[in-house]
Scaffold this motif. Structure first.
Motif, PDB file in Angstrom:
ATOM      1  N   PHE A 276     -42.396  62.289  18.983  1.00 17.05           N
ATOM      2  CA  PHE A 276     -42.208  61.099  18.149  1.00 17.05           C
ATOM      3  C   PHE A 276     -41.951  59.833  18.974  1.00 17.05           C
ATOM      4  N   PHE A 277     -40.681  59.484  19.288  1.00 16.73           N
ATOM      5  CA  PHE A 277     -40.372  58.267  20.037  1.00 16.73           C
ATOM      6  C   PHE A 277     -39.526  58.582  21.276  1.00 16.73           C
ATOM      7  N   LEU A 278     -39.713  59.777  21.821  1.00 19.61           N
ATOM      8  CA  LEU A 278     -38.924  60.183  22.980  1.00 19.61           C
ATOM      9  C   LEU A 278     -39.301  59.398  24.229  1.00 19.61           C
TER      10      LEU A 278
ATOM     11  N   PRO B 292     -38.996  67.864  12.513  1.00 23.99           N
ATOM     12  CA  PRO B 292     -37.689  68.370  12.967  1.00 23.99           C
ATOM     13  C   PRO B 292     -36.795  68.768  11.802  1.00 23.99           C
ATOM     14  N   ASP B 293     -35.978  69.794  12.027  1.00 29.29           N
ATOM     15  CA  ASP B 293     -35.035  70.253  11.006  1.00 29.29           C
ATOM     16  C   ASP B 293     -34.175  69.105  10.484  1.00 29.29           C
ATOM     17  N   ARG B 294     -33.688  68.269  11.394  1.00 28.81           N
ATOM     18  CA  ARG B 294     -32.734  67.242  10.987  1.00 28.81           C
ATOM     19  C   ARG B 294     -33.351  66.209  10.052  1.00 28.81           C
ATOM     20  N   ALA B 295     -34.660  65.967  10.191  1.00 27.83           N
ATOM     21  CA  ALA B 295     -35.307  64.984   9.321  1.00 27.83           C
ATOM     22  C   ALA B 295     -35.328  65.448   7.874  1.00 27.83           C
ATOM     23  N   VAL B 296     -35.449  66.761   7.682  1.00 29.58           N
ATOM     24  CA  VAL B 296     -35.430  67.314   6.319  1.00 29.58           C
ATOM     25  C   VAL B 296     -33.998  67.399   5.807  1.00 29.58           C
TER      26      VAL B 296
ATOM     27  N   LEU C 265     -36.247  60.418  16.925  1.00 26.09           N
ATOM     28  CA  LEU C 265     -36.770  59.658  15.799  1.00 26.09           C
ATOM     29  C   LEU C 265     -36.629  58.166  16.071  1.00 26.09           C
ATOM     30  N   LYS C 266     -37.227  57.361  15.214  1.00 21.65           N
ATOM     31  CA  LYS C 266     -37.337  55.920  15.442  1.00 21.65           C
ATOM     32  C   LYS C 266     -35.983  55.258  15.664  1.00 21.65           C
ATOM     33  N   ASN C 267     -34.987  55.604  14.872  1.00 19.30           N
ATOM     34  CA  ASN C 267     -33.701  54.916  14.932  1.00 19.30           C
ATOM     35  C   ASN C 267     -32.630  55.689  15.689  1.00 19.30           C
ATOM     36  N   GLU C 268     -33.024  56.742  16.412  1.00 20.41           N
ATOM     37  CA  GLU C 268     -32.052  57.528  17.171  1.00 20.41           C
ATOM     38  C   GLU C 268     -31.910  56.970  18.587  1.00 20.41           C
TER      39      GLU C 268
END
Length: 748
Positions: free
Chosen positions: A383-385, A322-326, A720-723
């Motif tokens: 991912f973790f959806l 995902p864009d946000r991870a970068v 993501l994991k912590n979202e």
């Protein structure tokens, strides 16, 4: 009495024409090897009549008056002329091989100009990788987003074809697209091909070709391998990211008699690939390919060819990120959210082709094939959806056997001022698919939940007939094709032992015209219907609804050759598709997508001002929209709008050559309301070579200017994991950074 006089008059007229006209036959072979040359252009200087040679080099052409001059031309061979006086009826012509030039392309109603140009392209800008095979098709783009072992994503004529949904791909006539595939409908993995074995690439845009069936809505591509080798070859390449590639091609029959070698020959080829790629998680990509081919001219009329191939590959993948991870520095561009993605796949093929020349005007061809295929892929797009604890990793797998045959009959007839080529064919393809699965897994090893699991068979029976009528400057090509599908599926998760079945039939008429006023210009109109089949799980679930959604399209174009050094091919086209919904293999659901229409312009240009300089460019524009919805929500996600490919090939002094290539894709909508954008890119590649008679050294530089670009892009809802909440944005696979590869090839 008057009837008798009329009958006598008709007989006298027929006798006059039969006496005045004569059928001249002959054969065309290579001067050095005596190998028969197929698809050689045969034309009369007086104009009007054209022909071409068959697989065994034989041809026939109608001559209405003597004397006349027969002109023989073929890409890569010296132009040959012979005077016809009415006596030399059975000709044996030997053509001398020369350097390939654009000037050898001929514009007439007999042979495809696009095919001739492709022959020049392959000589001027050689294929360097398996990916280059598809990139050779003008207007076709590809994207890789799973570690190199997965089939490429294909874009053509305003279609995001996924892995082949709307492009029919074949290799030596063997179907490559996989119906009802574990990952996606029409999945076309060409990695079982060794690039150095490819002699020619035949392609066509649109659904206007009677012998092309399922998936040929946007177009088709067929790769053809060499029948024989001029010499043995060994190549070794090494490059960035621990890349290693070796290729070997060897003649199996050591025959110094050229005439005998042209009748019986065999060779074997092998390839090994390894790379870790630029990603933080090493790809550990391994692929092994083996290929063999045997050809034998049984007698003057019969020819048989047998081939076998096998390949196996396995790899790790960093997946789509995902864009946000970068942007938040959670990972780098080369990082991954789930480091356990990857897979393995294999395919073994055998094929037998038999050709028989019934007479100088009639031919028969039979083709039989079998494939054994396995596929096993691990992916995590969300991912973790769905599972905040274990993650959303999925496993898609299957095993299948493919059986098929194709029979084709063709006949050419000559009349007073015209000729007619009639071709008809029948065939069958059956896919026997076992353990077609979609599973929720944890780190590959633990099965958490089966989402889809079943066995099935899908059978396609088809027949077609077409005619090409040529008279003077005109060619008319009416055609009709019929396909019948039988879908059977057993859902292992349903608890029932009943196999469900559905049948459907598609009728595809086609009508094409061309007008060739001279050797510098040809106008053409192509029209026709085609279709793509849907996954059998969709067919069963929808109870046969929209099983074979059809397309209707048309092309209006021209082939312009104002001089021997320039060829321009512009075309205006339209395509309507009845239904775009497909089975989503990643989710085991049906994604509803309605009617669409596309309109576009293609322009292809080739220019060779001097023998050592070759320039080519393909420019493509497409406007794709859904029909029957609000304009603001009518965008077709990821449909390419404006694309261009091309380059410059230079033959320098001292046996040096250079080839600079570019590819450009404009920004395009990533979702239906155009609130997300898939970013475009402009990437350049450079290839250098130093060539001697028995060896060659090469240097390739991919992404010459080290551009940060996104190769594959998708709108994805992920977490993501912590979202705490999911995010809807672009997920992407980064394009390769600057990459060097050097190689040496030895011929013996």
């Amino acid at each position: 009495m008057r009837k008798r006089a009329l009958l006598i008059g008709v007989l006298i007229t027929c006798f006059y024409f039969l006496r005045a006209q004569k059928l001249v036959s002959g054969s065309v072979n290579d001067f050095e090897t005596n190998e028969p040359l197929e698809d050689v252009t045969v034309m009369l200087k007086s104009g009007g009549t054209h022909s071409h040679s068959a697989h065994d080099g034989n041809f026939s052409i109608k001559v209405s008056k003597f004397p006349d001059t027969l002109i023989i031309s073929h890409i890569g061979y010296e132009l040959f002329k012979i005077q016809l006086n009415g006596e030399n009826n059975n000709l044996h012509i030997l053509l001398k091989e020369i350097e390939v030039q654009l000037g050898q392309v001929t514009v007439n109603g007999s042979r495809s100009v696009s095919g001739q140009v492709m022959n020049v392209d392959l000589k001027m800008t050689p294929v360097n990788s398996a990916q280059d095979l598809l990139r050779k098709v003008p207007g076709l783009f590809i994207a890789q987003h799973a570690g190199g072992g997965k089939a490429e994503q294909i874009f053509l004529r305003g279609f995001d074809c996924d892995h082949g949904t709307d492009v029919r791909v074949t290799a030596d006539g063997m179907p490559v697209n996989m119906v009802s595939h574990a990952h996606g409908q029409g999945y076309a993995d060409l990695h079982f091909l060794i690039p150095e074995t490819i002699k020619d690439i035949d392609f066509g845009k649109g659904g206007y070709y009677a012998d092309k069936g399922d998936f040929s809505t946007a177009g088709y591509v067929n790769m053809s391998t060499y029948d024989r080798l001029d010499n043995n070859m060994v190549k070794v390449e090494a490059g960035s990211f621990n890349t290693l590639r070796t290729v070997g091609m060897f003649n199996l029959i050591d025959n110094n008699n050229q005439q005998q070698a042209a009748k019986t020959n065999a060779y074997i080829a092998g390839e090994y690939n390894f790379t870790n790629g630029p990603f933080d998680v090493k790809q550990n990509f391994n692929r092994l390919n083996l290929f063999g081919k045997f050809n034998h001219q049984i007698n003057d009329r019969s020819y048989v060819s047998f081939q076998a191939s096998t390949f196996n590959s396995n790899w790790n993948a960093s997946g789509q990120i995902p864009d946000r991870a970068v942007e938040q520095s959670i990972i780098t561009r080369w990082g991954s959210i789930d480091s356990t993605e990857g897979g393995n796949t294999s395919r073994t093929n055998i094929a037998l082709k038999y050709k028989y020349r019934i007479s100088d005007r009639e031919d028969w061809q039979s083709f039989f094939y079998y494939s054994k295929y396995t596929f096993n892929l691990y992916s995590n797009f969300t991912f973790f959806l769905n599972d905040p604890v274990n993650g959303d990793e999925i496993n898609q797998k299957e095993s299948r056997n493919i059986y098929g045959f194709d029979h084709k009959y063709s006949k050419r007839s000559f009349f007073d001022k015209s000729d007619l080529t009639w071709e008809s064919g029948v065939g069958l393809r059956m896919d026997d698919i076992n353990d077609l699965e979609l599973n929720h897994v944890y780190q590959r090893d633990s099965l958490l939940h089966r989402r889809s699991w079943g066995n099935g068979t899908e059978t396609n029976l088809y027949a077609y007939t077409q005619a090409q009528w040529r008279s003077g400057k005109w060619m008319i090509n009416p055609a009709l094709r019929i396909d019948h599908f039988i879908f059977n599926y057993h859902d292992k998760l349903s608890g029932s032992h009943i196999t469900q079945g559905v049948q459907a039939t598609a009728l595809s008429p086609k009508l094409n015209f061309s007008y060739t006023p001279n050797q510098q210009l040809q106008w053409y109109i192509k029209t026709g219907m085609s279709f793509h089949s849907n996954d059998m799980r969709v067919v069963i679930e929808q109870n046969g609804y929209k099983t074979l959604p059809y397309s209707i399209g048309g092309d209006f174009g021209a082939i312009i050759k104002p001089g021997s050094k320039l060829v321009i091919q512009p075309a205006l086209w339209y395509l309507y598709l009845q239904q775009e919904f497909v089975y989503v293999g990643d989710e085991a659901t049906v994604e509803p997508s309605g009617k669409t229409q596309r309109v576009g312009i293609d322009v292809s240009m080739r220019y060779q001002p001097v023998s050592w300089l070759y320039l080519d460019a393909d420019v493509n524009y497409a406007h794709a929209r859904y029909m029957g919805v609000e304009k603001s929500e009518s965008y077709v996600p990821l449909a390419p709008k404006f694309t261009s490919t091309g380059g410059v090939s230079v033959k320098l002094p001292a046996n040096l050559s250079a080839n600079l290539r570019y590819r450009y894709m404009q920004d395009r909508p990533a979702n239906e309301d155009n609130t997300l954008t898939a970013k475009g890119y402009f990437v350049n590649d450079l290839a250098l070579a130093y060539t001697r008679k028995h060896w060659e050294m090469t240097l390739q530089v991919q992404n010459l200017f080290n551009v940060d670009w996104k190769e594959a892009q998708f709108e994805t809802v992920s977490r993501l994991k912590n979202e705490s909440v999911p995010v809807d944005e672009i997920n992407f696979t980064p394009g390769t950074p600057v990459y060097f590869k050097a190689g040496i090839k030895v011929n013996f």
